[in-house]
Design a protein around this motif. Sequence first.
Motif, PDB file in Angstrom:
ATOM      1  N   SER A 153       0.823  -1.216   0.000  1.00 10.22           N
ATOM      2  CA  SER A 153       0.000   0.000   0.000  1.00 10.22           C
ATOM      3  C   SER A 153       0.853   1.260   0.000  1.00 10.22           C
ATOM      4  N   MET A 154       1.949   1.250   0.758  1.00  7.29           N
ATOM      5  CA  MET A 154       2.816   2.432   0.834  1.00  7.29           C
ATOM      6  C   MET A 154       3.581   2.663  -0.464  1.00  7.29           C
ATOM      7  N   VAL A 155       4.181   1.615  -1.022  1.00  4.89           N
ATOM      8  CA  VAL A 155       5.112   1.816  -2.143  1.00  4.89           C
ATOM      9  C   VAL A 155       4.419   1.958  -3.493  1.00  4.89           C
ATOM     10  N   THR A 156       3.148   1.638  -3.567  1.00  2.00           N
ATOM     11  CA  THR A 156       2.447   1.828  -4.842  1.00  2.00           C
ATOM     12  C   THR A 156       1.899   3.248  -4.970  1.00  2.00           C
ATOM     13  N   GLN A 157       2.215   4.103  -4.002  1.00  2.00           N
ATOM     14  CA  GLN A 157       1.856   5.515  -4.088  1.00  2.00           C
ATOM     15  C   GLN A 157       3.044   6.287  -4.653  1.00  2.00           C
ATOM     16  N   ASP A 158       2.763   7.359  -5.351  1.00  5.66           N
ATOM     17  CA  ASP A 158       3.802   8.162  -5.995  1.00  5.66           C
ATOM     18  C   ASP A 158       4.276   9.246  -5.032  1.00  5.66           C
ATOM     19  N   TYR A 159       5.580   9.272  -4.755  1.00  6.26           N
ATOM     20  CA  TYR A 159       6.169  10.254  -3.840  1.00  6.26           C
ATOM     21  C   TYR A 159       7.062  11.243  -4.571  1.00  6.26           C
ATOM     22  N   ARG A 160       7.032  11.286  -5.891  1.00  7.98           N
ATOM     23  CA  ARG A 160       7.977  12.125  -6.635  1.00  7.98           C
ATOM     24  C   ARG A 160       7.909  13.596  -6.259  1.00  7.98           C
ATOM     25  N   GLY A 161       6.767  14.111  -5.896  1.00  8.09           N
ATOM     26  CA  GLY A 161       6.687  15.509  -5.482  1.00  8.09           C
ATOM     27  C   GLY A 161       7.167  15.726  -4.058  1.00  8.09           C
ATOM     28  N   ALA A 198       6.111   5.657  -7.907  1.00  6.77           N
ATOM     29  CA  ALA A 198       5.349   4.528  -7.390  1.00  6.77           C
ATOM     30  C   ALA A 198       5.878   3.228  -7.994  1.00  6.77           C
ATOM     31  N   TYR A 199       5.933   2.196  -7.175  1.00 12.35           N
ATOM     32  CA  TYR A 199       6.278   0.869  -7.674  1.00 12.35           C
ATOM     33  C   TYR A 199       5.070   0.284  -8.388  1.00 12.35           C
ATOM     34  N   ASP A 201       6.242  -5.254  -8.933  1.00 16.19           N
ATOM     35  CA  ASP A 201       7.493  -4.979  -8.228  1.00 16.19           C
ATOM     36  C   ASP A 201       7.276  -4.936  -6.724  1.00 16.19           C
ATOM     37  N   ALA A 202       6.179  -4.343  -6.296  1.00 18.25           N
ATOM     38  CA  ALA A 202       5.878  -4.286  -4.864  1.00 18.25           C
ATOM     39  C   ALA A 202       5.726  -5.695  -4.299  1.00 18.25           C
TER      40      ALA A 202
END
Length: 186
Positions: A137-145, A162-163, A167-168
């Motif tokens: 749940s955490m890593v499939t979110q996009d943190y690029r900003g 996001a993965y 991959d996750a």
Amino acid sequence: MKHRRLSSGLGLLEILLALFIGGLIAAGVLLLHGDSNDTKLCNEQKEEMLDIVAAARFALNSQPDTSKLNTYTLGKSGLLPRKYSKSYGSGADTSQANWNGLVNAFGGPLYVFGVKYNGIAYVQIWVYNISKRQCISMVTQDYRGLSTSQSINFLHDSQGAAYTLADAELYCKDNNTNYLGYNFFM
């Protein structure tokens, strides 16, 4: 002529069918509740990381030495809400002897490090002891900003993107020992 008596109650088949349908509904509700709880915890964790980054930026304005920024100094600075601190005993005494660090939204430890690389200051946040489902749940979110880096179990870094679900699934472990790392620009 014989009259057939009409049954006024439910038969065994109807009762079993009703129990089966009720069981399916209950299982669906439990699954949805688990997913919504994971989503809630993931959102709380993102909020906590943003609070930590804001506190780290404020702390670095008064003390620009990134090597002095760590879990202890940030936790003791008073810049973070007390809900992020974990202490022994009653929780009222957060002196170094009784203070046990920062806690993440999932209940595990959270570590903070100030890092300077090629003249650029970062704050690293490591979130420990999360389940596979929470990790996904955490890593499939996009943190690029927000983050320049997102790492799972020191295995792979997505550069904040996001993965994919595949991959996750590959990088998140099947137990509660997953840890995620994030780098935030200062």
